[in-house]
Design an enzyme around this catalytic site. Structure first.
Site, PDB file in Angstrom:
ATOM      1  N   HIS A  45       0.841  -1.201   0.000  1.00  0.00           N
ATOM      2  CA  HIS A  45       0.000   0.000   0.000  1.00  0.00           C
ATOM      3  C   HIS A  45       0.877   1.252   0.000  1.00  0.00           C
ATOM      4  CE1 HIS A  45      -3.821   2.130   1.120  1.00  0.00           C
ATOM      5  NE2 HIS A  45      -2.938   3.016   1.585  1.00  0.00           N
ATOM      6  N   GLU A  46       1.818   1.314   0.923  1.00  0.00           N
ATOM      7  CA  GLU A  46       2.686   2.486   0.989  1.00  0.00           C
ATOM      8  C   GLU A  46       3.588   2.566  -0.237  1.00  0.00           C
ATOM      9  OE1 GLU A  46       1.906   4.665   3.004  1.00  0.00           O
ATOM     10  OE2 GLU A  46       0.636   3.396   4.247  1.00  0.00           O
TER      11      GLU A  46
ATOM     12  N   HIS B 293       1.737   4.472  -2.851  1.00  0.00           N
ATOM     13  CA  HIS B 293       1.836   5.915  -2.622  1.00  0.00           C
ATOM     14  C   HIS B 293       3.197   6.432  -3.097  1.00  0.00           C
ATOM     15  CE1 HIS B 293      -1.854   6.699  -0.506  1.00  0.00           C
ATOM     16  NE2 HIS B 293      -1.601   5.835   0.467  1.00  0.00           N
TER      17      HIS B 293
ATOM     18  N   GLU C  73      -4.827   7.763  -2.986  1.00  0.00           N
ATOM     19  CA  GLU C  73      -5.317   6.489  -2.461  1.00  0.00           C
ATOM     20  C   GLU C  73      -5.553   5.485  -3.580  1.00  0.00           C
ATOM     21  OE1 GLU C  73      -6.227   4.323   1.117  1.00  0.00           O
ATOM     22  OE2 GLU C  73      -5.164   6.190   0.657  1.00  0.00           O
TER      23      GLU C  73
END
Length: 582
Positions: free
Chosen positions: A348-349, A352, A376
């Site tokens: 997830h990070e 980003h 997101e």
């Protein structure tokens, strides 16, 4: 038990860590403005949609070259524009320094009270300097003069980026200028004091004691929105939304969320009634943290995170931050009792960070992320549409089998375990299928409070009823209900919707990525992610804030505005298959 969907923004991490300094939404958003990396080559394919996309990407590259030329010309011909750019870049660099201090506080700094107090003083001094420079009236004067210079130039229509930058900076300056100093100070002070009151109320399960403070948070946030909107007739809540998701008004989100809620409530009920749920045994056991870190690092590098231009660290709350195009940091957290939470957080990070690594490096607002929902969408594209897919686990399961003792589960079993669905009281523990309703619940409550339709004292009752109606969950206490999130105490009203906007956008991008890269699943199964990352760079990353909204970006890049049907179809097809629903 399914993990992830954790609110991994540094926004939350800073809120939890900050007790000795005034906490503001703006400082958090600056700290979570992440990183960048070089623009990659155009994707080519035989499909008709990709053909047109390739032409567009070639055009974009040509435009980039032209923009560099026009910027140079404009700075040569407009002393005001040249001076403005220098001032804006200085502000960006100071904000990056602030991000360094925040990152150190969350990851490396000693936890002693004296240390925290000193760091608070450092951040306070720096915040004062940044405020002084961002509110310098000369900025508006330079913007106005540069606009005049641009208007008088031949071929002014070619200065697209310059015009957009002036537009963004003027809007931001005027909005902030409209907020009285006393109100800005009150907002910052309240965010700090309300956080402490929220922690105490949550621990004591005592909403009644916190209600006056929360009411003040909503009222103050509305007062700031009232000031920022000036003479315009924009609705208060839409104004609040715009600080996180510009160009996405309340009525547009109402339309999107209603469609999603209507589809998901019966779907979730059907899935949870299935007599053949997947086993979650692959998540159980003991998993050495050092081995988890090795797997996470290998995977996040494989999908496109450039570790030579950043770091992967550990923190209490996973987040991503950026100090420059050549320094992006991501963090995750690990538990020996379970391996997936750490991996999901890292992917997830990583999503980003990949977005930030592929923004352009001008150190100007135009080359920052478009919106929180857009951000997101990038993390969720990788976490869900890649990292929760069958092809991904055909590639990644052998890593688990190699690293973990007695891990004999098949790729199909691992896929089922990480996608298992369950009802959850807590948003950050919710799975992919039920998470959207947690967001819709919060969105409806904060919208109605701001519009005067829901008294703050009635939030617990509304919360509990909505949880029952949408998810068939009985809420046993306010600490596990309306007191579980830090957003409202931090005056971040309008932030919640960006989570679901990001989810829906990720599904739409995945749909079109599959069209443009017909063998996308095969590439994922082979661990070949470069072409997928390049596609995202061309469609999203490289544009920064050149579009006025996420809708505008999607319409131009994939042919239609944000359309929730792709998200609904993705969830419906995936979970009716996984749970063998008729």
């Amino acid at each position: 038990m399914a993990f992830s969907r954790v609110a991994r923004k540094v926004f939350l991490a800073l809120a939890v860590a900050t007790t000795s300094t005034a906490f503001t939404t703006q400082s958090v958003l600056r700290s979570s403005s992440l990183l960048r990396i070089p623009l990659v080559a155009a994707v080519t394919s035989s499909s008709s949609s990709t053909s047109s996309g390739t032409c567009r990407n070639m055009s974009t590259l040509a435009t980039d070259e032209a923009t560099a030329v026009t910027t140079k010309v404009l700075e040569e011909q407009s002393e005001a524009y040249k001076k403005l750019v220098t001032k804006l870049q200085t502000i960006t660099q100071l904000q990056r320094v602030e991000a360094v201090l925040n990152y150190d506080q969350l990851v490396f700094m000693p936890h002693a009270d004296k240390t925290s107090a000193e760091r608070g003083a450092q951040l306070s001094a720096l915040a004062g300097l940044i405020h002084e420079k961002t509110t310098d009236k000369e900025i508006l004067e330079l913007i106005t003069e540069a606009e005049s210079d641009l208007e008088s130039m031949d071929g002014k229509e070619s200065f697209v980026d310059e015009s957009r930058l002036l537009e963004l900076e003027k809007k931001s300056f005027l909005e902030n200028e409209r907020v009285p100093a006393e109100l800005a100070a009150k907002s910052a002070s309240l965010a700090a004091s309300s956080y402490a009151a929220w922690v105490k109320a949550r621990e004591a399960d005592d909403f009644a004691s916190y209600e006056p403070v929360l009411a003040d948070c909503f009222a103050t946030a509305k007062e700031v929105a009232e000031a920022k909107r000036g003479d315009s007739d924009i609705e208060h809540y839409t104004q609040m939304l715009s600080q996180f998701e510009m160009g996405m008004p309340k009525n547009r989100i109402d339309e999107i969320f209603e469609e999603i809620q209507t589809a998901l409530v019966p779907l979730i009920a059907t899935v949870l009634a299935s007599s053949t749920p997947p086993t979650t045994k692959p998540l159980e056991g003991t998993f050495p943290v050092d081995k988890q870190k090795d797997i996470c690092e290998r995977i996040v590098k494989s999908i496109g995170f450039d570790a030579d231009l950043g770091r992967i660290d550990v923190s209490v709350h996973p987040f991503t931050t950026s100090f420059s195009p050549s320094d992006v940091r991501i963090t995750s957290r690990f538990s020996e009792d379970e391996w997936y939470q750490g991996l999901a957080g890292t992917i997830h990070e990583g999503g980003h960070a990949i977005y930030e690594q592929n923004l352009k490096s001008s150190a100007l607002t135009i080359d920052s992320a478009l919106s929180m929902g857009t951000h997101e969408s990038q993390s969720l594209f990788w976490e869900r549409h890649v990292g929760l897919s069958k092809p991904f686990w055909r590639w990644a399961t052998p890593m688990l089998q190699e690293k973990y003792d007695d891990f004999s589960f098949s790729a199909e079993e691992v896929y089922g375990a990480v996608n298992a669905v369950s009802r959850s009281l807590i948003r950050v523990e919710a799975d992919e299928l039920t998470y959207p309703l947690h967001v819709i619940l919060r969105y409806g409550i904060e919208r109605d409070v701001i519009e005067g339709k829901l008294p703050v004292k009635d939030i617990p009752e509304r919360w509990n009823k909505s949880m029952k109606d949408m998810l068939d969950v009985d809420v046993p206490s306010d600490s596990k209900g309306c007191l579980q999130d830090v957003h409202w105490p931090s005056l971040a009203i309008g932030y919640f919707p960006t989570y679901l906007i990001g989810s829906a956008t990720a599904a739409q991008l995945s749909h079109y990525c599959h069209k443009d890269i017909p063998d996308m699943d095969e590439k994922i199964e082979a661990g070949e992610f470069a072409e997928i990352k390049e596609w995202l760079t061309q469609k999203v990353h490289s544009h920064g804030k050149r579009y006025k909204s996420l809708d505008a970006l999607l319409e131009d890049q994939v042919g239609e505005k944000l359309n929730p049907k792709y998200f609904i179809e993705y969830l419906t097809e995936k979970y009716t298959d996984l749970y063998k629903c008729e």
